[in-house]
Motif scaffolding. Sequence first.
Motif, PDB file in Angstrom:
ATOM      1  N   ASP A 194       0.833  -1.190   0.000  1.00  0.00           N
ATOM      2  CA  ASP A 194       0.000   0.000   0.000  1.00  0.00           C
ATOM      3  C   ASP A 194       0.878   1.253   0.000  1.00  0.00           C
ATOM      4  OD1 ASP A 194      -1.872   1.927   0.343  1.00  0.00           O
ATOM      5  OD2 ASP A 194      -2.503   1.314   2.337  1.00  0.00           O
ATOM      6  N   PRO A 238       2.805   4.181  -2.946  1.00  0.00           N
ATOM      7  CA  PRO A 238       2.928   4.548  -4.356  1.00  0.00           C
ATOM      8  C   PRO A 238       4.153   3.919  -5.020  1.00  0.00           C
ATOM      9  CG  PRO A 238       2.669   6.494  -2.966  1.00  0.00           C
ATOM     10  CD  PRO A 238       2.774   5.336  -2.049  1.00  0.00           C
ATOM     11  N   ARG A 282      -6.088  -4.827  -8.597  1.00  0.00           N
ATOM     12  CA  ARG A 282      -7.010  -4.387  -7.537  1.00  0.00           C
ATOM     13  C   ARG A 282      -8.185  -5.342  -7.408  1.00  0.00           C
ATOM     14  NH1 ARG A 282      -8.546  -3.610  -3.383  1.00  0.00           N
ATOM     15  NH2 ARG A 282      -9.454  -1.772  -2.389  1.00  0.00           N
ATOM     16  N   ARG A 287      -7.234  -6.468   0.352  1.00  0.00           N
ATOM     17  CA  ARG A 287      -6.714  -5.370   1.161  1.00  0.00           C
ATOM     18  C   ARG A 287      -5.226  -5.226   0.874  1.00  0.00           C
ATOM     19  NH1 ARG A 287      -8.626  -5.464   6.714  1.00  0.00           N
ATOM     20  NH2 ARG A 287      -7.652  -7.488   6.943  1.00  0.00           N
ATOM     21  N   HIS A 288      -4.805  -4.011   0.632  1.00  0.00           N
ATOM     22  CA  HIS A 288      -3.372  -3.769   0.452  1.00  0.00           C
ATOM     23  C   HIS A 288      -2.710  -3.681   1.821  1.00  0.00           C
ATOM     24  CE1 HIS A 288      -3.443  -2.616  -3.922  1.00  0.00           C
ATOM     25  NE2 HIS A 288      -4.722  -2.764  -3.639  1.00  0.00           N
ATOM     26  N   HIS A 292       0.315  -2.253   4.444  1.00  0.00           N
ATOM     27  CA  HIS A 292       1.386  -1.282   4.655  1.00  0.00           C
ATOM     28  C   HIS A 292       2.032  -1.465   6.017  1.00  0.00           C
ATOM     29  CE1 HIS A 292      -2.037   0.904   6.418  1.00  0.00           C
ATOM     30  NE2 HIS A 292      -1.155   1.145   7.347  1.00  0.00           N
ATOM     31  N   ASP A 293       1.359  -2.230   6.888  1.00  0.00           N
ATOM     32  CA  ASP A 293       1.892  -2.457   8.231  1.00  0.00           C
ATOM     33  C   ASP A 293       2.349  -3.914   8.275  1.00  0.00           C
ATOM     34  OD1 ASP A 293       0.845  -1.590  11.528  1.00  0.00           O
ATOM     35  OD2 ASP A 293       1.920  -3.404  10.968  1.00  0.00           O
ATOM     36  N   VAL A 299       1.731   9.237  -6.221  1.00  0.00           N
ATOM     37  CA  VAL A 299       0.941   9.211  -4.979  1.00  0.00           C
ATOM     38  C   VAL A 299      -0.538   9.331  -5.291  1.00  0.00           C
ATOM     39  CG1 VAL A 299       0.507  10.356  -2.788  1.00  0.00           C
ATOM     40  CG2 VAL A 299       2.850  10.181  -3.660  1.00  0.00           C
ATOM     41  N   ILE A 356      -3.496   6.275  -5.084  1.00  0.00           N
ATOM     42  CA  ILE A 356      -4.704   6.419  -4.259  1.00  0.00           C
ATOM     43  C   ILE A 356      -5.935   6.120  -5.113  1.00  0.00           C
ATOM     44  CG2 ILE A 356      -6.176   8.103  -3.066  1.00  0.00           C
ATOM     45  CD1 ILE A 356      -3.639   9.414  -2.016  1.00  0.00           C
ATOM     46  N   ILE A 396      -6.274   2.318  -5.848  1.00  0.00           N
ATOM     47  CA  ILE A 396      -6.812   1.578  -4.705  1.00  0.00           C
ATOM     48  C   ILE A 396      -8.290   1.888  -4.526  1.00  0.00           C
ATOM     49  CG2 ILE A 396      -6.684   1.350  -2.188  1.00  0.00           C
ATOM     50  CD1 ILE A 396      -3.732   1.477  -2.380  1.00  0.00           C
ATOM     51  N   VAL A 449     -12.403  -7.385   5.163  1.00  0.00           N
ATOM     52  CA  VAL A 449     -11.889  -6.562   4.071  1.00  0.00           C
ATOM     53  C   VAL A 449     -13.026  -5.920   3.273  1.00  0.00           C
ATOM     54  CG1 VAL A 449      -9.754  -7.849   3.844  1.00  0.00           C
ATOM     55  CG2 VAL A 449     -11.712  -8.534   2.491  1.00  0.00           C
ATOM     56  N   GLY A 461     -11.253  -3.135   6.313  1.00  0.00           N
ATOM     57  CA  GLY A 461     -11.822  -2.562   5.109  1.00  0.00           C
ATOM     58  C   GLY A 461     -10.976  -2.919   3.911  1.00  0.00           C
ATOM     59  N   SER A 462     -11.297  -2.285   2.788  1.00  0.00           N
ATOM     60  CA  SER A 462     -10.713  -2.738   1.527  1.00  0.00           C
ATOM     61  C   SER A 462      -9.568  -1.863   1.058  1.00  0.00           C
ATOM     62  CB  SER A 462     -11.804  -2.762   0.478  1.00  0.00           C
ATOM     63  OG  SER A 462     -12.284  -1.450   0.307  1.00  0.00           O
ATOM     64  N   SER A 463      -8.936  -1.109   1.946  1.00  0.00           N
ATOM     65  CA  SER A 463      -7.819  -0.224   1.598  1.00  0.00           C
ATOM     66  C   SER A 463      -8.274   1.024   0.855  1.00  0.00           C
ATOM     67  CB  SER A 463      -6.742  -0.904   0.754  1.00  0.00           C
ATOM     68  OG  SER A 463      -6.066  -1.868   1.512  1.00  0.00           O
ATOM     69  N   ARG A 464      -9.555   1.149   0.554  1.00  0.00           N
ATOM     70  CA  ARG A 464      -9.993   2.385  -0.091  1.00  0.00           C
ATOM     71  C   ARG A 464      -9.953   3.491   0.958  1.00  0.00           C
ATOM     72  NH1 ARG A 464     -13.337  -1.492  -2.504  1.00  0.00           N
ATOM     73  NH2 ARG A 464     -12.908  -1.674  -4.724  1.00  0.00           N
ATOM     74  N   LEU A 465      -9.452   4.659   0.555  1.00  0.00           N
ATOM     75  CA  LEU A 465      -9.165   5.697   1.550  1.00  0.00           C
ATOM     76  C   LEU A 465     -10.417   6.403   2.048  1.00  0.00           C
ATOM     77  CD1 LEU A 465      -5.954   7.495   0.296  1.00  0.00           C
ATOM     78  CD2 LEU A 465      -6.199   5.422   1.631  1.00  0.00           C
ATOM     79  N   THR A 499       2.881  11.130   3.067  1.00  0.00           N
ATOM     80  CA  THR A 499       3.542  10.416   1.989  1.00  0.00           C
ATOM     81  C   THR A 499       3.906  11.330   0.832  1.00  0.00           C
ATOM     82  OG1 THR A 499       2.136   8.578   2.589  1.00  0.00           O
ATOM     83  CG2 THR A 499       3.375   8.363   0.576  1.00  0.00           C
ATOM     84  N   ALA A 500       2.951  12.175   0.433  1.00  0.00           N
ATOM     85  CA  ALA A 500       3.178  12.969  -0.759  1.00  0.00           C
ATOM     86  C   ALA A 500       3.840  14.304  -0.439  1.00  0.00           C
ATOM     87  CB  ALA A 500       1.854  13.209  -1.479  1.00  0.00           C
TER      88      ALA A 500
END
Lengths: 385, 303
Positions: A186, A188, A229, A234-235, A237-238, A375, A379, A382, B172, B253-257, B269-270
């Motif tokens: 998760d 970029p 996708r 689920r992606h 990152h942790d 980035v 987003i 995902i 998820v 959840g599904s990683s959607r922000l 991050t950016a």
Amino acid sequence: MMIKKLLVATTALSLAGSNVAWADMMTALGAGEGQVDIVAWPGYIERGETDAAYDWVTKFEADTGCKVNVKTANTSDEMVALMNEGGFDLVTASGDASLRLIAGNRVQEINTALIPSWGNVDPRLQDAPWHTVDGKHYGTPYLWGPNVLMYNTDVFPEAPKSWSVVFEEQTLPDGASNKGRVQAYDGPIYIADAAMYLMTHKPELGITSPYELNEDQYKAALDLLRGQRQLVSRHWHDAYIQMDDFKNEGVVASGSWPFQVNVLESEGVKVASTIPEEGVTGWADTTMMQAGAAHPNCAYMWMEHTLSSNLQSDLAVWFGGNPVVPAACTDGSGMLDAAGCTANGMDIFDKVRFWTTPVSTCASQGECVPYYRWVSDYIAVIGGR
Amino acid sequence: MSIAATLSDRFWRQPRLLLALLLVPPLLWLGVIYIGSLLALLLQSFFSIDEFSGLIKYQLTLKTYGELFRPSNYDIIIRTTVMAALVTLASIAIAFPIAYYAARYAKGRMKVLFYVGVMLPLWSSYLVKVYAWKLILAKEGIITWAMTGLHLQWLLDAVLALPVIGGNSLSVSYIGTFIVFVYVWMPFMILPIQASLERVPATLIEASGDLGAEPGQTFRHVVFPLALPGIVAGSIFTFSLTLGDYIIPQIIGSSRLFIGQAVYAQQGTAGNVPLAAAFAVVPVLIMCLYLWGARRMGAFDAL
């Protein structure tokens, strides 16, 4: 009025920031200043508080009189932000942060003549492009590691040969689809993993580096990720959540770090890791020195200390990476041995494409897609766009 | 005369001096640290990021707000707002009967039990609860196990097969995120509703019945309007907390922000602080609209 004053203040600050960059490289070492302030990844600088066996600070402090203060940061971007604020001497920057720091004049050139152990550094890392610009060195290598493919050994009796198991829908050896059973990172920078996959599978795109993509190549990588996708629930990152997903969520294959593989194996979970035929991406971290650092002598002493075989050996075991001083694998100065180095990927250096910040002016083809777009577009991917 | 006595005399003669001394520290806190940081945030959102170098341009512009309307960013705002609204509605539906029973029927020990039952989850760490839910909802977790044992696996599969809200497992999917949001914010809905229901005089309800109102009519015309301030107070909690949360959707959840994660990603991050600030202004605006609507509904008349 308020706004105007603020604007003046911020402009003045940014000017002050750029002035610092003109400070010259050091030519001689003096006495230590009594402390050194370091921004580091969690687990990178241990003083025996987490585990008494892992301590590479206490002795340094006693020998040099330089007290080591560590501020941990969780992402490359946090590190860049902390260095932009200033007030630190050193940072353990990954390749996706180091070039940004150099370009922003936040770090200074270092004089390798002042670091006696420089000659022990892996020759493959001495002039690495993520810390060497125009022949100038902006830091000492600290640790590196590959992003391996972790897989469940029940589902894969033989190691998967290709990253296609996480990129394209297919039936796995156990007869079920990979849909919902694979993961992706998760962040970029993962777009580079897709680009690396395309280098082998769509050579007509002409990608030479997964970090230097023109619009067409970039679009192809995003399309691949959009397809992925659909497969990924689920992606991750942790690192700990990924380990939990391998245990409880039915995930059987994913890009990962040797760290997770080692921990899961030690818990008896049936996983292993492999280097697929397309190669792997990886991280290589560099200890860099802030432009205008307040404690340069202690900073140089610390950089010299980090290149000692003993520290490298223990660090590599503790973090699950590879030492930048190859002797640490074999000389028995610490807890590392040759088998440990092989497990962490020491022998596959040439197959690793190390994280680098994508910039718009790139060496291979003039104009490339810069990082900030990676980035926002990742987003969107995902989010299903 | 001692200093204390002198001061005491002066305060007695000039009461405003004492008042000023007492009020200055909290006002400074509110003005400088609280409002000040909000204004700094607002200001940041009017800057923009230089597309080439990635550095912030300190010139006032609305360009960053324009970026919020890009489909991928707009999705995030809609996703978060819809989730917050659904979580609020579900919280009201679940919390009202519980609060009603606790306020009107539970007595003595039972009442204590209700209070403790509602408060107890608040005493444990939020993260512990969320991670516990991750295990409960996992593909190989308790719910799947129980459903398999009851031969109801088909039901779970049918729910998870639903488009958009379904997924590979509860943990998820949006359903999982929703369940955990409702669980975590539930006490913030129950307590205000209970407090407002306890202030509804029993005599009014009896009078309503005496005058021939059906139970449904009594509820619609007596109980509900009088409990509305409590419901609105609770909904402000659940709605705003869901709008701002960035930990639950990250773990479940599904990683959607969601908006909170978008702020974190853009800022952390950016390095795109203006866009992060613009994102952060969105919940503030939504809450302003929400409070304005609540006021129009007469929710604050009782204050």
